[in-house]
Design a protein around this motif. Structure first.
Motif, PDB file in Angstrom:
ATOM      1  N   VAL A 124      32.746  46.538  33.387  1.00  0.00           N
ATOM      2  CA  VAL A 124      33.553  46.084  34.512  1.00  0.00           C
ATOM      3  C   VAL A 124      35.009  46.071  34.068  1.00  0.00           C
ATOM      4  CG1 VAL A 124      33.949  44.225  36.169  1.00  0.00           C
ATOM      5  CG2 VAL A 124      31.628  44.672  35.340  1.00  0.00           C
ATOM      6  N   TRP A 125      35.773  47.025  34.573  1.00  0.00           N
ATOM      7  CA  TRP A 125      37.193  47.104  34.214  1.00  0.00           C
ATOM      8  C   TRP A 125      37.964  46.153  35.110  1.00  0.00           C
ATOM      9  CZ3 TRP A 125      38.532  52.938  32.975  1.00  0.00           C
ATOM     10  CH2 TRP A 125      37.760  53.330  31.877  1.00  0.00           C
ATOM     11  N   ASN A 126      38.132  44.943  34.626  1.00  0.00           N
ATOM     12  CA  ASN A 126      38.722  43.865  35.422  1.00  0.00           C
ATOM     13  C   ASN A 126      40.252  43.848  35.294  1.00  0.00           C
ATOM     14  OD1 ASN A 126      38.442  41.628  37.160  1.00  0.00           O
ATOM     15  ND2 ASN A 126      38.582  40.205  35.446  1.00  0.00           N
ATOM     16  N   LYS A 127      40.882  43.036  36.143  1.00  0.00           N
ATOM     17  CA  LYS A 127      42.350  42.887  36.207  1.00  0.00           C
ATOM     18  C   LYS A 127      43.025  44.211  36.588  1.00  0.00           C
ATOM     19  CE  LYS A 127      42.321  38.993  32.979  1.00  0.00           C
ATOM     20  NZ  LYS A 127      43.012  38.235  31.931  1.00  0.00           N
ATOM     21  N   TRP A 128      42.328  44.967  37.440  1.00  0.00           N
ATOM     22  CA  TRP A 128      42.856  46.241  37.928  1.00  0.00           C
ATOM     23  C   TRP A 128      44.179  46.039  38.660  1.00  0.00           C
ATOM     24  CZ3 TRP A 128      40.859  50.885  36.613  1.00  0.00           C
ATOM     25  CH2 TRP A 128      41.295  52.015  37.306  1.00  0.00           C
ATOM     26  N   ASP A 129      44.327  44.857  39.292  1.00  0.00           N
ATOM     27  CA  ASP A 129      45.550  44.556  40.045  1.00  0.00           C
ATOM     28  C   ASP A 129      46.777  44.432  39.142  1.00  0.00           C
ATOM     29  OD1 ASP A 129      43.983  42.221  39.217  1.00  0.00           O
ATOM     30  OD2 ASP A 129      45.676  41.049  39.961  1.00  0.00           O
ATOM     31  N   ARG A 130      46.573  44.269  37.840  1.00  0.00           N
ATOM     32  CA  ARG A 130      47.698  44.139  36.918  1.00  0.00           C
ATOM     33  C   ARG A 130      48.201  45.493  36.405  1.00  0.00           C
ATOM     34  NH1 ARG A 130      46.886  38.948  32.898  1.00  0.00           N
ATOM     35  NH2 ARG A 130      46.558  37.359  34.495  1.00  0.00           N
ATOM     36  N   LEU A 131      47.475  46.555  36.700  1.00  0.00           N
ATOM     37  CA  LEU A 131      47.887  47.871  36.228  1.00  0.00           C
ATOM     38  C   LEU A 131      49.058  48.403  37.049  1.00  0.00           C
ATOM     39  CD1 LEU A 131      44.432  49.664  35.771  1.00  0.00           C
ATOM     40  CD2 LEU A 131      45.895  48.778  33.956  1.00  0.00           C
ATOM     41  N   THR A 132      49.908  49.196  36.415  1.00  0.00           N
ATOM     42  CA  THR A 132      50.939  49.907  37.173  1.00  0.00           C
ATOM     43  C   THR A 132      50.247  51.008  37.978  1.00  0.00           C
ATOM     44  OG1 THR A 132      51.288  51.519  35.403  1.00  0.00           O
ATOM     45  CG2 THR A 132      52.621  49.498  35.337  1.00  0.00           C
ATOM     46  N   PRO A 133      50.840  51.460  39.078  1.00  0.00           N
ATOM     47  CA  PRO A 133      50.220  52.544  39.858  1.00  0.00           C
ATOM     48  C   PRO A 133      49.926  53.773  39.001  1.00  0.00           C
ATOM     49  CG  PRO A 133      52.033  51.559  41.086  1.00  0.00           C
ATOM     50  CD  PRO A 133      52.071  50.953  39.724  1.00  0.00           C
ATOM     51  N   GLU A 134      50.804  54.081  38.049  1.00  0.00           N
ATOM     52  CA  GLU A 134      50.592  55.256  37.193  1.00  0.00           C
ATOM     53  C   GLU A 134      49.374  55.056  36.293  1.00  0.00           C
ATOM     54  OE1 GLU A 134      53.420  53.538  37.387  1.00  0.00           O
ATOM     55  OE2 GLU A 134      54.645  54.912  38.603  1.00  0.00           O
ATOM     56  N   ALA A 135      49.263  53.866  35.686  1.00  0.00           N
ATOM     57  CA  ALA A 135      48.125  53.595  34.807  1.00  0.00           C
ATOM     58  C   ALA A 135      46.813  53.589  35.592  1.00  0.00           C
ATOM     59  CB  ALA A 135      48.318  52.245  34.104  1.00  0.00           C
ATOM     60  N   ALA A 136      46.844  53.035  36.816  1.00  0.00           N
ATOM     61  CA  ALA A 136      45.644  53.010  37.660  1.00  0.00           C
ATOM     62  C   ALA A 136      45.203  54.434  38.015  1.00  0.00           C
ATOM     63  CB  ALA A 136      45.906  52.205  38.932  1.00  0.00           C
TER      64      ALA A 136
END
Length: 432
Positions: A326-338
């Motif tokens: 479960v790759w959590n804290k997805w909301d903390r990624l920058t759009p590029e990293a996501a």
């Protein structure tokens, strides 16, 4: 415990010893040490990495480095020095004398956190046992004022050593009593686990590095009010709640203590006790803080512990229990990293991207868990006497019944076709 007072101003020092292999780089280790200090309510006045070329047996650091630490303490009005490493009793005592301040090492700091967070009987017993084990080698620190009272019989020492031995004996006796109490608690836990294993509900265990967001995800999935803060070791004891999953009437979700690198040896048993639930789980959810720069190193730490528990095999071997990342804290990624990571998520059915805070990806996570739990289910047909209400009711309650018809004209027998997974099949056969 009483070693550290909340609100104390502290200097956090991370020794980077030349030639020593570390799981995390120096700055990641320093950040983790800061997190540990914050978790116990310490105010960080200053923190830094200190390269150590040669370990000094009496102080760990060189004399010039000790002077720099003392100067930094004076400038920042720090009353406590936290050393992110293992200090021998002699090193700890000598540093305290040189710095004129309390010094605590990584083991002592984690013991403080565990002592504050332990909530269950077993958790408290394990932590007290670990603390006594840690303290017995450091008793000499408490009795330095008596060491000068040597005399009498030379090597036999004086009253100071007698007092130390008396204290050590008291600690050993207390540790013996604690071990007996722990054995009783373990037997009780074992009975509870056996009862759960006989129950029909599958178990999903959440594991992950500390502060990966397991407890927040647990609360999101169950609606439970488990402590969930942005702190290392926010929860220590395992917590279990029932949840519903697609295709699964009921499952048990278990939250476990967060993993951490270089766990003090005194706490391995306490830590492992909270992971006993993992070894009997049907699916493991490995929750990762995908926004953390050290996420790959943290994953390696978690897999190593699971390997030690024989949950994960060696390189190239299959896990004995299915694992969903479960790759959590997805909301903390920058759009590029996501965007960069999205392709990996889409290509691997064993990865789900989520944000426990916003709820993003949680429905997909539940769906994927349901699929994993029902994947190995197969259709079985049983002939059961119509008078055997217990077994008939069990099949209807715990399996997906496809057909239930009278198998003869008199209706004495029932033919029941039902979908069961291997665990449920074993439980049904155990009913007899």
């Amino acid at each position: 415990m009483g070693e550290v007072s909340r609100g104390a101003r502290a200097l956090v020092v991370c020794p980077d010893i030349r030639g020593m292999a570390y799981d995390l780089d120096a700055h990641s280790r320093l950040a983790e040490a800061e997190g540990l200090a914050l978790a116990i309510g310490i105010v960080i006045a200053e923190s830094f990495v200190l390269p150590v070329r040669d370990v000094r047996p009496n102080l760990l650091f060189g004399a010039g480095q000790v002077d720099n630490i003392r100067t930094s303490c004076e400038q920042n009005e720090a009353e406590l020095v936290v050393v992110d490493g293992a200090l021998s009793p002699i090193q700890q005592r000598n540093l305290e004398e040189k710095l004129g301040r309390k010094v605590i090492d990584r083991t002592g700091l984690i013991l403080e956190i565990f002592g504050e967070r332990a909530a269950t009987a077993e958790g408290r017993l394990q932590v007290e046992l670990a603390h006594l084990d840690y303290q017995q080698s450091r008793l000499v620190r408490s009795w330095t004022h008596l060491e000068r009272q040597r005399g009498g019989f030379g090597f036999l020492g004086g009253p100071g050593e007698t007092q130390i031995e008396a204290d050590r004996r008291m600690i050993r006796q207390r540790m013996g009593r604690l071990r007996k109490e722990l054995e009783q608690v373990r037997k009780t836990r074992g009975l509870h686990r056996e009862r759960r294993e006989r129950a029909p509900w599958p178990v999903v265990a959440l594991v992950g590095y500390t502060n990966a967001g397991k407890s927040t995800l647990f609360n999101r999935l169950t609606g439970a009010g488990v402590m969930a803060e942005d702190l290392l070791f926010a929860t220590l004891d395992p917590t279990m709640r029932a949840i519903a999953l697609p295709g699964v009437e009921k499952a048990i979700l278990s939250d476990t203590v967060g993993f951490i690198s270089d766990l003090p040896t005194q706490l391995v048993a306490a830590f492992r006790a909270t992971l006993e639930e993992v070894t009997s789980a049907d699916v493991i959810c490995h929750v990762r803080d995908i926004s953390n720069p050290s996420t790959a190193a943290q994953k390696a730490q978690v897999l190593q512990v699971l390997r030690d528990l024989d949950v994960v095999g060696g390189e190239g071997e299959d896990a004995s229990i299915p694992i969903l990342e479960v790759w959590n804290k997805w909301d903390r990624l920058t759009p590029e990293a996501a965007d960069d990571l999205a392709a990996q998520v889409e290509a691997d059915e064993h990865i789900v991207a989520t944000s426990a805070v916003t709820g993003e990806g949680v429905d997909l996570l539940l769906e994927r868990l349901g699929e994993m739990l029902t994947r190995n289910a197969s259709l079985r047909t049983f002939e059961v006497p119509a008078s055997d209400g217990r077994r008939i009711a069990w099949l209807h309650a715990h399996g997906e019944v496809i057909e239930d018809v009278a198998d003869d004209e008199g209706g004495a027998m029932r033919r029941i076709t039902v979908r069961l997974n291997p665990k449920e099949l074993g439980q049904f056969e155990a009913i007899g």
